[in-house]
Design an enzyme around this catalytic site. Structure first.
Site, PDB file in Angstrom:
ATOM      1  N   ASP A 106      42.072  -5.125  -2.392  1.00  0.00           N
ATOM      2  CA  ASP A 106      40.684  -5.113  -2.481  1.00  0.00           C
ATOM      3  C   ASP A 106      39.930  -6.509  -2.925  1.00  0.00           C
ATOM      4  OD1 ASP A 106      37.813  -3.408  -2.838  1.00  0.00           O
ATOM      5  OD2 ASP A 106      38.210  -4.548  -4.742  1.00  0.00           O
TER       6      ASP A 106
ATOM      7  N   ASP B 243      36.068  -5.654   3.109  1.00  0.00           N
ATOM      8  CA  ASP B 243      36.793  -6.475   1.927  1.00  0.00           C
ATOM      9  C   ASP B 243      38.063  -5.391   1.513  1.00  0.00           C
ATOM     10  OD1 ASP B 243      35.799  -4.233   1.297  1.00  0.00           O
ATOM     11  OD2 ASP B 243      34.449  -4.803  -0.632  1.00  0.00           O
ATOM     12  N   GLU B 244      38.601  -4.579   2.393  1.00  0.00           N
ATOM     13  CA  GLU B 244      39.679  -3.903   1.901  1.00  0.00           C
ATOM     14  C   GLU B 244      41.041  -4.098   3.252  1.00  0.00           C
ATOM     15  OE1 GLU B 244      38.908  -0.323  -0.995  1.00  0.00           O
ATOM     16  OE2 GLU B 244      38.057  -0.216   0.954  1.00  0.00           O
TER      17      GLU B 244
END
Length: 415
Positions: free
Chosen positions: A11, A106-107
């Protein structure tokens, strides 16, 4: 780690805000948030850790954020830049393994099972990734590590993000001592409504679910939620026990179970049906275009609307699956008129669900479905090539329509 598999959920910390800080070194030690600084009622898309320490949070209104943090700098979002940085980060992970599955911007899930002989233990690989990503982008990443995706996700959310090192390994044999004491609200895919159901069933922690036999848990779920809850019960029971056989699939994006498009709007502009309908049509067009992109048709149409005091969300089942705008618009319009109180709206959303493959569909005696599908597909191709505003409806020229403005945006924000 004893398990054969080594899976991470990696993350990016305060991703949008971190990208902006890297681009603006003068803001390095200042509280910043990403949003539209020209709109006091706009929402915060991301806040840096310094801003969060003052109480600024995602989805907070700009004026609320400035009230708790007067020194806050609000930076206009640059979605294309964020996509480019996210792609670069993916490429960095791919220098360690080809099994990188994007989960969001974003992960990403990363399977390093076959990489340990080259790069060291999973923890060592995570730390190498942190250094490479920080040097390349200025973004700090956190990694939860375990034997499958579900446990890795919870390891990231509840431990790695709170760890100074940003890395946390959660072996399967430690789930009972580390994961089970957590509140049931912290179990993966459990929201506020499901939490309320579990609490009323006397299941307050993840361990309360995990310790039950599956048959007993299904029985309790049926009493609480009806006979159709068996599939949900099995999913939550397996999640509580850390069971997840799903593989990490390279560059995979799962086909959606439903397709939703919504807008937050100024209530002063959306007070009558004449004000609201152009936006409703545009949302239905976006939903159907996305449905066709996934080669899907849906049978359940849902309309959700918010007002200053309350809102509603209602759904209807249409006669046969569709991905054509006029079918969805007709169902959405009737739902809205039936349940709308007449108050100005602050939010509007249209959803198409119960999706099926579009390779077969029901013909209609009174409509040439095949012709309309060919026409819709042709319009999609034109929009893909020349932009979303290349073809618009006349209603999109009205004051409360948004299609022309949003055609130059990415993800609802200026690039």
């Amino acid at each position: 780690m004893k398990s054969e598999r080594a899976v991470m959920l990696v993350d990016c910390q305060s991703f949008y805000a971190s990208v902006e800080k890297a681009a603006h070194p003068e803001l390095c030690n200042k509280p910043i948030a990403v949003g539209d600084p020209a709109r006091k009622s706009g929402i915060v898309l991301a806040a840096c850790p310094i801003a969060k320490s003052y109480g600024v949070s995602t989805a907070m209104r700009n004026f609320e954020a400035l009230a708790v943090c007067p020194d806050l700098t609000i930076v206009r979002p640059r979605m294309k830049t964020y996509i480019d940085v996210s792609t670069l980060i993916t490429e960095i992970y791919e220098t360690f393994t080809d099994l990188v599955e994007p989960w969001s911007i974003d992960e990403q899930f990363v399977d390093v099972t076959g990489s340990t002989s080259l790069f060291g233990s999973p923890v060592e690989i995570a730390r190498q990734m942190q250094i490479k990503v920080m040097l390349s982008t200025g973004v700090w990443i956190r990694a939860g590590i375990s034997s499958n995706k579900v446990i890795a996700k919870m390891a990231t959310d509840h431990f790695a993000k709170k760890s100074e090192s940003g890395v946390f390994e959660l072996p399967v044999d430690q789930i009972e001592s580390i994961l089970w004491p957590l509140p049931v609200s912290q179990m993966y895919m459990v929201g506020s409504r499901m939490t309320a159901h579990f609490v009323k069933m006397g299941l307050n922690t993840i361990g309360d679910i995990a310790r039950l036999e599956l048959g007993e848990f299904k029985r309790r779920m049926r009493i609480r939620m009806g006979r159709q809850s068996d599939i949900k019960a099995e999913y939550y029971w397996q999640t509580a026990r850390g069971i997840d056989p799903s593989p990490v699939v390279a560059r995979a994006f799962a086909k959606p179970q439903s397709i939703t498009r919504g807008r937050t709007v100024q209530s002063t502009k959306y007070q009558t049906m004449e004000d609201i309908e152009p936006l409703m049509i545009e949302l239905a067009i976006e939903v159907c275009r996305t449905s066709r992109r996934y080669n899907s048709m849906g049978r359940v149409v849902t309309v959700s609307a918010g007002t200053g005091t309350k809102g509603f969300s209602r759904q209807t089942t249409i006669p046969s699956p569709t991905c054509l705008e006029h079918h969805v618009v007709s169902a959405a319009r009737e739902l809205f008129k039936k349940h709308w109180s007449g108050d100005p709206i602050t939010h509007l959303a249209v959803d198409l669900s119960q999706l099926t493959d579009d390779s077969t569909y029901q013909l209609d005696l009174f409509e040439d479905i095949e012709k309309n599908l060919r026409l819709a597909t042709a319009q999609d191709h034109i929009k893909d090539r020349f932009g979303g505003a290349a073809i618009i409806r006349a209603s999109s020229l009205l004051e409360t329509a948004q299609a022309k403005e949003r055609a130059i945006m990415i993800g609802g924000h200026y690039a």
